[in-house]
Write a protein that holds these residues in place. Structure first.
Motif, PDB file in Angstrom:
ATOM      1  N   UNK A  20       0.771  -1.191  -0.074  1.00  0.00           N
ATOM      2  CA  UNK A  20      -0.072   0.110   0.078  1.00  0.00           C
ATOM      3  C   UNK A  20       1.043   1.304   0.069  1.00  0.00           C
ATOM      4  N   UNK A  21       2.042   0.964   0.751  1.00  0.00           N
ATOM      5  CA  UNK A  21       2.737   2.296   0.874  1.00  0.00           C
ATOM      6  C   UNK A  21       3.414   2.906  -0.240  1.00  0.00           C
ATOM      7  N   UNK A  22       3.605   1.450  -1.440  1.00  0.00           N
ATOM      8  CA  UNK A  22       4.529   1.927  -2.607  1.00  0.00           C
ATOM      9  C   UNK A  22       3.202   1.946  -3.517  1.00  0.00           C
ATOM     10  N   UNK A  23       1.845   2.192  -3.109  1.00  0.00           N
ATOM     11  CA  UNK A  23       1.110   2.161  -4.251  1.00  0.00           C
ATOM     12  C   UNK A  23       0.983   0.899  -5.367  1.00  0.00           C
ATOM     13  N   UNK A  24       1.085  -0.493  -4.902  1.00  0.00           N
ATOM     14  CA  UNK A  24       1.172  -1.220  -5.842  1.00  0.00           C
ATOM     15  C   UNK A  24      -0.434  -1.899  -6.205  1.00  0.00           C
ATOM     16  N   UNK A  25      -0.304  -1.939  -7.565  1.00  0.00           N
ATOM     17  CA  UNK A  25      -1.683  -2.271  -7.767  1.00  0.00           C
ATOM     18  C   UNK A  25      -1.640  -4.174  -8.039  1.00  0.00           C
ATOM     19  N   UNK A  26      -0.567  -4.554  -8.697  1.00  0.00           N
ATOM     20  CA  UNK A  26      -0.397  -5.987  -9.263  1.00  0.00           C
ATOM     21  C   UNK A  26       1.033  -6.424  -8.614  1.00  0.00           C
ATOM     22  N   UNK A  27       1.020  -7.740  -8.279  1.00  0.00           N
ATOM     23  CA  UNK A  27       2.137  -8.406  -8.097  1.00  0.00           C
ATOM     24  C   UNK A  27       2.192  -9.509  -8.951  1.00  0.00           C
ATOM     25  N   UNK A  28       3.606  -9.643  -9.413  1.00  0.00           N
ATOM     26  CA  UNK A  28       3.851 -10.914 -10.593  1.00  0.00           C
ATOM     27  C   UNK A  28       4.925 -11.526  -9.936  1.00  0.00           C
ATOM     28  N   UNK A  29       4.603 -13.053 -10.034  1.00  0.00           N
ATOM     29  CA  UNK A  29       5.637 -13.766  -9.657  1.00  0.00           C
ATOM     30  C   UNK A  29       5.863 -14.892 -10.724  1.00  0.00           C
ATOM     31  N   UNK A  30       7.229 -15.585 -10.601  1.00  0.00           N
ATOM     32  CA  UNK A  30       7.438 -16.553 -11.655  1.00  0.00           C
ATOM     33  C   UNK A  30       7.313 -17.831 -10.934  1.00  0.00           C
ATOM     34  N   UNK A  31       7.007 -18.850 -11.355  1.00  0.00           N
ATOM     35  CA  UNK A  31       6.680 -20.074 -10.796  1.00  0.00           C
ATOM     36  C   UNK A  31       6.928 -21.228 -11.691  1.00  0.00           C
ATOM     37  N   UNK A  32       7.913 -22.064 -11.458  1.00  0.00           N
ATOM     38  CA  UNK A  32       8.101 -23.067 -12.353  1.00  0.00           C
ATOM     39  C   UNK A  32       7.709 -24.531 -11.800  1.00  0.00           C
ATOM     40  N   UNK A  33       6.958 -24.582 -10.757  1.00  0.00           N
ATOM     41  CA  UNK A  33       6.418 -25.779 -10.294  1.00  0.00           C
ATOM     42  C   UNK A  33       5.723 -26.735 -11.189  1.00  0.00           C
ATOM     43  N   UNK A  34       4.983 -26.157 -12.100  1.00  0.00           N
ATOM     44  CA  UNK A  34       4.098 -26.831 -13.145  1.00  0.00           C
ATOM     45  C   UNK A  34       5.093 -27.356 -14.155  1.00  0.00           C
ATOM     46  N   UNK A  35       5.931 -26.618 -14.674  1.00  0.00           N
ATOM     47  CA  UNK A  35       6.863 -26.850 -15.867  1.00  0.00           C
ATOM     48  C   UNK A  35       8.045 -27.664 -15.401  1.00  0.00           C
ATOM     49  N   UNK A  36       8.380 -27.519 -14.371  1.00  0.00           N
ATOM     50  CA  UNK A  36       9.828 -27.939 -13.956  1.00  0.00           C
ATOM     51  C   UNK A  36      11.009 -26.811 -14.267  1.00  0.00           C
ATOM     52  N   UNK A  37      10.388 -25.808 -14.362  1.00  0.00           N
ATOM     53  CA  UNK A  37      11.333 -24.404 -14.669  1.00  0.00           C
ATOM     54  C   UNK A  37      11.948 -24.018 -13.649  1.00  0.00           C
ATOM     55  N   UNK A  38      13.421 -24.217 -13.487  1.00  0.00           N
ATOM     56  CA  UNK A  38      14.017 -23.953 -12.314  1.00  0.00           C
ATOM     57  C   UNK A  38      14.413 -22.706 -11.736  1.00  0.00           C
ATOM     58  N   UNK A  39      14.679 -21.769 -13.079  1.00  0.00           N
ATOM     59  CA  UNK A  39      14.939 -20.451 -12.382  1.00  0.00           C
ATOM     60  C   UNK A  39      13.695 -19.518 -11.967  1.00  0.00           C
ATOM     61  N   UNK A  40      12.808 -19.955 -11.116  1.00  0.00           N
ATOM     62  CA  UNK A  40      11.753 -19.106 -10.825  1.00  0.00           C
ATOM     63  C   UNK A  40      11.931 -18.662  -9.410  1.00  0.00           C
ATOM     64  N   UNK A  41      11.012 -17.746  -9.061  1.00  0.00           N
ATOM     65  CA  UNK A  41      11.253 -16.947  -7.894  1.00  0.00           C
ATOM     66  C   UNK A  41      11.493 -17.904  -6.534  1.00  0.00           C
TER      67      UNK A  41
END
Lengths: 743, 435
Positions: free
Chosen positions: A616-637
């Motif tokens: 809220x203090x940074x006025x953030x509206x959206x948060x984006x994360x990168x997730x590889x758990x489904x594909x097996x992509x290892x350089x995720x968050x």
């Protein structure tokens, strides 16, 4: 391919001679050609061969880098290139002055970033100039195509510079071999495939050009070459922060020359001109500014410059004085007072803060463990990791053992130029060992020195072969072979195995070089042509599967969110979100403000309530994360998460790394620490993941990237809601809800 | 494409007030209010209250709380602008109504008067809880006060309360002289909720307990922690009144005289009618409703709003704030409206001066810091609608050609530079051509 060109260089001219002289057959066509070749003198033939080989290498360097375009599409790769692309687009649309004064309010919200003053504009200006030139010639291409092909184009140009450089330090043969080697060397290709629109793309060209011109200036003592070198330096400064390497290597070289007693007027002219003009030119780049006189990293060059004046002065006094004893005392007094004055000036400058101390990046270059202990944000970047042995083998292949051989040849024929290349090779190889990405800087030196080894070996072997052939045929009357080989002939006539040995060795060399060519092509096509924004995997039936989730997510942001929406993500994705999603980001890959990044790291590693206040203090509206758990992509968050904790904890001590570990182990399954299981990053990555069966025969919520069943399957979000998840779950976007209406 | 989106924006601009705001600017008097009753007899026993509402132009729709056709909205449109729930004992509403739909009704910006009473049902308690009000859990408990009860009755559960909130906006300008009679259940406010406040609090000697049984343990709610009537203004400015007593609204208490125990003052008429009328005026936005125009800012001497400011620019800022008087929009006059020039923290905080015609303005210098700033007007005043306006504006540093070209203090350097150049030229000339 690189290997196959070498024999022609060495054998070309002598081979064509006998065919011309033997020409007596009535074949008209044949006679016509031989007539033509007869007309060309040996020198001209050689020139023709050289030019055509160089032309082929030039084309080869370009097309070897087009794998990525063929495999995927004409697109910009990775992270930083997206920023470069965005700025180039801005430059071509708004013009240079707007670009120079660009204040970007879309990144580093709410701090903003003065783009014009915090980037190296060389790359963008180069691409824009190419673009404008093409438009002027009525080739209406899109700026993206120009950006994609800038790196291969400059790689081709680098081969030409490498040729001249090789010619300067050894001979034309070495130059051609160097050009061929560098054209396909994986260490260089990794950073210059089509689409890898990064500063290094033009910087390596500029680096090599500067060195070449400087060596030329030292060799000739000519002001004009030194001036050219200063301009090369200016281009390098405008293109890449790696210019610090030049401004430290050149003085070091000069210092070594002074110590080894190779001081000459040529060196004096070359260095002074290059340093003073280069410095003045470099100051015109806003990002560099007064660093040449104010920063600790540049003080070495200034010290050597002053030392040089003292040296010159002493030389002059010696010439005038004619009295060795008097001169000795004078020398002592002058040297001590010069060192004293320099030391005091440096001390006062540093103490008063006028001269800034060395930066963390510089320290981490000299001491590989420095970043790990002090600056997690530098240590967290994968390309800043110390280099593994395997990647040396991967990137250099046979050059790795041709390099010492080349060094041997260099020391055998020591000159101003070879000293330079030896120093360049050794220092850059050390830096390449410290940081993976500096392999790139070492590559030209390694190629050049290896080329000397190849060229010298092949030359020696072929001259051996030739004298063996010539001796029985023409006798000793003509003496076609060089004096060196004829002297060998007299020595080796008694050894019949020499010829066979030479042939075997030559075959060995060609075999190695062809292996090198095969290896380079394979590496380029398999490892270094992936754009990393589009991921490819092999399916169960060996078919290729493309994961285009990143672009899917960024276009979703572009189409579905308010134009002034602020997106919070880990800094890796900042450039891509602004370039492709056209939305404001909190932090991006220009990691200039550690506190701001730490704030984001803290938000990601806090519980949802605490994170909500930060967002809220940074006025953030959206948060984006990168997730590889489904594909097996290892350089995720999740795999990057510990770095977020470390960076966040570096500024906010409430975040403690042990809270996220269990017995020093990072886990996401049932055994994970409670804080880990409930922090924002975990919740956002695994939200509703517990319902999903990812792999046959495994329980629901099985994380394929880490190979475990997750520990918290029942995740409830209070202040955020899922807004979008891409088709392969690689990117997940959450909307930050406004505060509740009634509480 | 452009046209389409513009026309869509236009349409939504017209539709927006109709769809989303219960408080219609054009026709505020013609408002539909649903009244839910336990028993239709309440219609006559509380007729004064209902009649004052009707006389103020409200269209009351009386329904039994368990009416099976009960619905707040049809086809996604709300049928009512306000809701009065006088059904303390209803366990379940009829039709599609439940506590969640009442909460949604409030969240859509509409107003609610909720009255509980002793033995209030869980449903009513649930709705109150949604609004940050906690009724005493003991269903037979009442507010008992042995020192400030009404003497006329002699019953210590008929409280003569006079601890009213000091706000002209909520309770009107004329002071409520007579104590307000109250008989009902106590409630407390959720301490984490800062939107709800007590309008009528109990005296320090009050407590909440079952009057018919002996006290075996100390009462949970005591003293001025007990609220008798509370109001809540949600973030979207929907207003809610929650009362612990249904009798508070009744004709009987409206008409009865009052004398507070231990006080010599005897009043012919209790303060109930005035209190209830004023609070209902507030809850239905007849008072204390502010409206702000957009934030207007521009450089001094210009009229157009720039897309970006430069550091140290002088700018003028203004905003129009109007107040609804019950009939029309009147200029709002106050000297405590402030604007922040904000980037993570306020860099400039200025009190706006008003021209008494509704325009508030100020001028200031942009700070010597670049970044993405916001003009922020956060106006939270007791009883008034909360104004929370912000507008984003980037501030850039100087351009390369906006610095001073020649600095007087640097003249020695310029001089040194040019003399060196001239000296070098002369030296070269002399060295080369002078034997």
């Amino acid at each position: 391919m690189g290997g196959k060109q070498d024999p022609t260089t060495a054998n070309g001219s002598p081979k064509s001679e006998p065919t011309a002289t033997k020409n007596t057959t009535p074949d008209l066509l044949n006679s016509f050609f031989s007539f033509k070749s007869l007309k060309l003198k040996t020198k001209q033939q050689e020139l023709l061969l050289r030019v055509s080989i160089l032309g082929l290498v030039y084309v080869l360097a370009f097309i070897a880098r087009l794998f990525s375009v063929l495999r995927y599409e004409s697109m910009i790769h990775e992270f930083d290139p997206y920023f470069n692309y965005r700025t180039t687009l801005f430059l071509t649309e708004k013009g240079f002055h707007e670009f120079w004064n660009w204040f970007d309010s879309e990144s580093w919200y709410p701090l903003g970033r003065i783009i014009g003053g915090t980037l190296y504009p060389g790359l963008m200006v180069t691409a824009a100039l190419i673009y404008w030139a093409l438009r002027f010639l009525r080739f209406f291409v899109h700026i993206r195509e120009v950006c994609v092909l800038t790196a291969p184009f400059f790689a081709s140009n680098t081969t030409v510079v490498a040729y001249f450089f090789g010619k300067e330090i050894w001979d034309t043969g070495a130059g051609l071999v160097a050009a061929a080697l560098i054209a396909i060397c994986p260490g260089y290709i990794s950073r210059s495939v089509a689409g890898s629109y990064d500063n290094e793309a033009v910087a390596i060209f500029a680096l090599l050009l500067t060195f070449y011109l400087f060596v030329k200036a030292v060799k000739t003592g000519s002001l004009s070459w030194a001036l050219g070198s200063a301009f090369g330096y200016f281009y390098m400064v405008s293109a890449w922060g790696g210019y610090v390497f030049i401004i430290n290597l050149v003085p070091l070289y000069v210092l070594v020359m002074l110590i080894t007693g190779r001081y000459s007027m040529r060196l004096y002219v070359a260095y002074n001109c290059m340093y003073i003009l280069g410095m003045l030119l470099a100051m015109q780049i806003r990002f560099v500014g007064f660093q040449h006189v104010q920063s600790g990293e540049h003080m070495g060059a200034m010290g050597v410059f002053l030392l040089m004046q003292v040296f010159y002065f002493l030389d002059w006094v010696k010439y005038k004085l004619n009295d060795t004893k008097l001169f000795q005392t004078f020398l002592k007094i002058t040297v001590t007072s010069a060192i004293l004055v320099g030391g005091i000036a440096l001390g006062v400058g540093t103490a008063s803060g006028y001269i800034s101390p060395w930066t963390g990046r510089f320290y981490s270059l000299l001491d590989p463990t420095y970043a790990k202990d002090h600056i997690p944000i530098i240590a967290s970047v994968s390309e800043h990791q110390p280099t593994a042995w395997s990647s040396f083998m991967f990137d250099y292949h046979i050059l790795l053992f041709l390099f010492p051989a080349g060094l041997y040849f260099c020391f055998k024929r020591l000159s101003d130029a070879t000293i330079f290349i030896v120093m360049y090779g050794l220092t850059s190889l050390y830096f390449a060992g410290v940081m993976v990405r500096l392999i790139l800087v070492a590559t030209p030196a390694v190629c050049l020195i290896s080329a000397i080894a190849v060229s010298a070996t092949v030359k020696n072997l072929t001259s051996l072969l030739r004298t063996k052939q010539k001796v029985p045929q023409t006798g000793s009357t003509k003496g076609v072979g060089s004096s060196k080989s004829s002297s060998k002939v007299t020595l080796d006539q008694s050894q019949p195995f020499q010829k066979n040995g030479a042939i075997a060795l030559l075959v060995g060399v060609f075999y190695l070089l062809s292996r090198y060519a095969i290896h380079c092509t394979w590496v380029t096509s398999e490892a270094y042509s992936s754009p990393s924004i589009v991921l490819a995997a092999r399916g169960a039936h060996g078919n290729r599967i493309i994961f285009d989730d990143y672009r899917e997510a960024y276009y979703w942001l572009r189409q579905n969110t308010p134009t002034d929406a602020k997106v919070m993500s880990w800094w890796d994705y900042g450039y891509q979100i602004t370039a492709m999603g056209n939305r404001t980001v909190i932090v991006d890959n220009n990691t200039w403000n550690n506190t701001h990044i730490a704030t984001v790291g803290r938000a990601m590693s806090s519980y949802e309530d605490e994170a909500y206040d930060i967002m809220r203090s940074l006025d953030v509206n959206y948060v984006l994360v990168v997730f590889g758990g489904v594909t097996g992509y290892s350089s995720d968050d999740i795999n990057k998460f510990l770095w977020m904790v470390r960076i966040g904890g570096g500024v906010y001590p409430v975040i403690k790394e042990p809270d996220y570990l269990v017995n020093g182990e990072f886990r996401v399954d049932k055994g994970a620490s409670p804080k880990m299981l409930n922090c924002l990053m975990y919740k956002l990555c695994y939200y509703r993941f517990g319902e999903l069966v990812t792999e046959y025969g495994k329980p629901a919520g099985y994380d394929r990237a880490r190979g475990v069943e997750i520990g918290n399957k029942d995740i409830k979000l209070e202040h955020l809601e899922e807004a979008y998840t891409t088709s392969n779950w690689i990117v997940r976007i959450y909307r930050v809800k406004p505060p509740t209406n009634r509480v | 494409m452009m046209n389409l989106s513009r026309s869509a924006a236009l349409i939504s601009l017209f539709l927006l007030p109709l769809l989303s705001f219960s408080f219609s600017v054009d026709n505020p008097t013609d408002r539909r209010v649903l009244v839910l009753l336990d028993d239709l007899s309440l219609k006559s026993s509380h007729s004064i209250f209902f009649n004052t509402l009707k006389s103020r132009g409200f269209d009351l729709d009386f329904k039994l709380a368990d009416d099976s056709k009960l619905a707040l909205q049809r086809y996604g449109q709300y049928l009512y602008d306000g809701l009065i729930i006088f059904a303390p004992s209803t366990e379940r509403f009829g039709g599609s109504l439940d506590s969640k739909s009442v909460a949604d009704f409030v969240d859509s910006g509409r107003d609610l008067i909720l009255s509980a009473d002793t033995s209030a049902s869980d449903l009513i308690r649930g709705i109150a809880l949604e609004c940050g009000v906690d009724f005493d859990e003991d269903s037979s408990a009442m507010v008992i006060d042995h020192s400030s009860f009404s003497v006329s009755d002699g019953d210590h559960t008929l409280i003569a309360a006079d601890d009213l909130v000091k706000s002209d906006v909520i309770l009107g300008k004329t002071k409520i002289e007579a104590p307000v009679l109250f008989r009902g259940v106590a409630h407390s406010l959720n301490p984490t909720n800062n939107l709800v406040l007590k309008v009528l609090s109990a005296s320090p000697s009050a407590y909440s307990a079952n009057p018919s049984s002996k006290l075996s343990s100390p009462p949970q709610l005591t003293g001025s922690a007990i609220s008798l009537v509370s109001v809540m203004q949600a973030r979207n400015n929907a207003r809610v009144v929650i009362s612990g007593s249904l009798q508070l609204f009744s004709d009987r208490l409206f008409r009865s005289g009052v004398q507070k125990a231990g006080s010599p003052n005897k009043y012919e008429k209790s303060g109930n009618e005035q209190f209830v009328t004023e609070v209902s005026k507030w809850v239905f936005h007849e008072r204390g409703h502010l409206k702000a125009g957009s934030l207007v800012h521009h450089r001094v001497g210009e009229t157009d709003e720039p897309a970006i400011y430069r550091i140290k620019d002088d700018l003028e800022f203004s905003v129009e704030i109007l107040e609804w008087s019950g009939k029309s929009w009147e200029p709002y006059v106050a000297d405590d409206v402030q604007v922040q020039f904000y980037m993570m923290s306020p860099y400039v905080l200025k009190t706006l001066s008003t021209d008494k015609k509704g325009m508030f303005h100020t001028s200031f210098k942009v700070p010597d810091v670049y970044g993405v700033f916001q003009f922020k007007v956060e106006y939270e005043k007791l009883g008034y609608t909360t104004l929370s306006l912000s507008k984003q504006i980037p501030v850039r540093p100087y351009r390369h050609n906006e610095y001073e070209r020649f600095i007087p203090t640097a003249y020695p350097y310029y001089g040194a530079c040019f003399t060196t150049m001239a000296g070098f030229f002369v030296f070269s000339f002399v060295y080369l051509y002078h034997k």
